[in-house]
Design a protein around this motif. Structure first.
Motif, PDB file in Angstrom:
ATOM      1  N   HIS A 207       0.875  -1.171   0.000  1.00  0.00           N
ATOM      2  CA  HIS A 207       0.000   0.000   0.000  1.00  0.00           C
ATOM      3  C   HIS A 207       0.914   1.223   0.000  1.00  0.00           C
ATOM      4  CE1 HIS A 207      -3.448  -2.525   1.078  1.00  0.00           C
ATOM      5  NE2 HIS A 207      -2.557  -3.194   1.800  1.00  0.00           N
TER       6      HIS A 207
ATOM      7  N   ASN B 237      -0.361   7.998  -1.406  1.00  0.00           N
ATOM      8  CA  ASN B 237      -1.765   8.180  -1.044  1.00  0.00           C
ATOM      9  C   ASN B 237      -1.951   9.406  -0.156  1.00  0.00           C
ATOM     10  OD1 ASN B 237      -2.287   5.876  -2.496  1.00  0.00           O
ATOM     11  ND2 ASN B 237      -2.302   4.542  -0.721  1.00  0.00           N
TER      12      ASN B 237
ATOM     13  N   PHE C  92      -6.710   5.335  -3.822  1.00  0.00           N
ATOM     14  CA  PHE C  92      -5.551   4.808  -3.141  1.00  0.00           C
ATOM     15  C   PHE C  92      -4.929   3.704  -3.973  1.00  0.00           C
ATOM     16  CE2 PHE C  92      -8.187   6.406   0.394  1.00  0.00           C
ATOM     17  CZ  PHE C  92      -7.318   7.391   0.817  1.00  0.00           C
TER      18      PHE C  92
END
Length: 142
Positions: free
Chosen positions: A9, A14, A60
């Motif tokens: 991630h 993000n 995201f």
């Protein structure tokens, strides 16, 4: 479903996206207040919720590397805002990356059909080494 070799991630990317759209939202409301479009607090609240619900464009980025492909999945706040893009390793003939700032990297994937795909990702040093190892191994074995 196949389990990915690498899943990440992109927190810095993000966060920068959220900050960017927050600034756009703030200045949009500031311009509306200064031009007297919004005169009371109720209309400010209503306009803020409309902007946040319908015009919020934060997606995201999540990166998944499987045995045969690399997949970039951009997930929005609503389920219909999912965009998924993948590149099979057999279609990549070269990968290049360079540092933009801090831990923000730009990856350039050169495909065999002549198209290049660029993705901006934030990776720690450990994750960068891991993704480089996987990519060099997968692209070399063609």
């Amino acid at each position: 479903m196949e389990k990915p070799l690498f899943k990440y991630h992109n927190r810095l990317r993000n966060s920068l996206t959220v900050i960017y759209w927050g600034i756009v939202w703030f200045f949009g409301l500031w311009i509306m207040i200064e031009s007297n479009v919004i005169e009371n607090q109720l209309s400010l609240l209503i306009v803020s919720f409309v902007v946040l619900i319908f015009l919020w464009r934060v997606n995201f980025l999540r990166t998944y590397i499987y045995h045969d492909a690399i997949v970039f999945k951009e997930i929005g706040f609503r389920p219909r805002l999912i965009r998924e893009f993948g590149i099979a390793f057999e279609n990549i003939h070269r990968v290049r990356h360079f540092r933009i700032v801090f831990s923000l990297y730009c990856f350039v994937f050169y495909r065999t059909n002549g198209q290049t795909k660029r993705k901006i990702m934030s990776l720690s040093d450990d994750k960068l080494i891991e993704i480089n190892k996987i990519l060099s191994e997968k692209i070399k074995t063609k």
